[in-house]
Design an enzyme around this catalytic site. Sequence first.
Site, PDB file in Angstrom:
ATOM      1  N   SER A  82       0.834  -1.195   0.000  1.00 52.17           N
ATOM      2  CA  SER A  82       0.000   0.000   0.000  1.00 52.17           C
ATOM      3  C   SER A  82       0.878   1.259   0.000  1.00 52.17           C
ATOM      4  CB  SER A  82      -0.969  -0.055   1.189  1.00 52.17           C
ATOM      5  OG  SER A  82      -2.047   0.830   1.009  1.00 52.17           O
ATOM      6  N   ASP A 170      -1.389  14.600  12.587  1.00 49.52           N
ATOM      7  CA  ASP A 170      -1.473  15.921  11.954  1.00 49.52           C
ATOM      8  C   ASP A 170      -0.779  15.921  10.599  1.00 49.52           C
ATOM      9  OD1 ASP A 170      -2.888  16.873  14.111  1.00 49.52           O
ATOM     10  OD2 ASP A 170      -1.161  17.829  15.073  1.00 49.52           O
ATOM     11  N   HIS A 229      -7.354  -6.213   0.639  1.00 52.20           N
ATOM     12  CA  HIS A 229      -6.220  -5.286   0.603  1.00 52.20           C
ATOM     13  C   HIS A 229      -5.125  -5.682   1.591  1.00 52.20           C
ATOM     14  CE1 HIS A 229      -4.048  -1.627  -0.162  1.00 52.20           C
ATOM     15  NE2 HIS A 229      -4.191  -1.204   1.076  1.00 52.20           N
TER      16      HIS A 229
END
Length: 248
Positions: A82, A170, A229
Site C-alpha cells: 500500500s 497531523d 487489501h
Amino acid sequence: MRLASTTLGPADAPRLLIAHGLFGSGRNWGVLQKRLSDAFRVTAVDMRNHSGSDWSEDHAYTDLADDLAETLDGPAHVLGHSMGGKAAMALALRHPDKVQKLIVADIAPVAYTHSQMHLIDAMRALDLSGLDSRKDADARLAETVDTPGVRAFLLQSLDMAEGRWRLNLDALAARMDAITGWADLPGAFPREALFLSGADSDYVTRDMRPAIREVFPKARFAAIPGAGHWLHAEKPREVEAAVRTFLQ
C-alpha cells in the site's frame, strides 16, 4: 530521518527490506518476516511518522523513498504494501541501484480517489483518558469505526502506557492527498517487479497494467485468492509462498 527497524536472518543471506502501509508498522509484517528469515536477512522498518520512527511535516513519496535508501548499505530485494508499496516503487525509480527485485503488494503507481481521513478523524476523536485495557479502547473506537479488523489494526498503534497514538496524525492528515496520490517520477525500473494483489481487492485492476508497465516494463502480476487489501494478514502463507517463488 531515523527509521526504527528490526532485522532477522543470517548475516550472509540475501537482503529483503519490508515497508508497511498507512497507519501500520514493521511489526504488522512480523509473522512473514520471521518465516522468510530462514532464507533472507529481513529488515522490517517503521516508516516516518509511524510507530518508532522520527516524525516530520513532510510525507511525500520522494521523502519516503529516500528514507528507505538511507537504511540500505547495499542492494536488496524490496517489498512494500500500500503506502509502503508506493514508497518502494519510488525507491526503485529514484535509487535503482539499491533494488534487486521489487514486490509491490496491492497498490499501483496511480492516484486514488479514496481518502483515509475518516480513520484519522476517528483516532483524533477517541477519548484516551482512563483507558484500562485495549478492550476498552476498542469499545470506544467502535462508536466511529464499525469493522472489528480495522479497529484492531489501528489500535496496534495506540500506546496504552503513554495514552497517545504512535502516529503523526497531523502530518498524515495534512499530506493525505499526497499519500493517496502518485508523483510521476522519471525513468523506468529495469529489473523484475511482482505486483501481488488480493483477488478480492479493487486497488489494482487490469486497466492499470499499462500505467504499471510504463515504469516497470518487467512487471509480473499475481493475485492471492480470498484476500483483500490486507493480504499479508489475511493469507500470510500464500503471500509467503508467492514471495519465495518470485525471489528464489
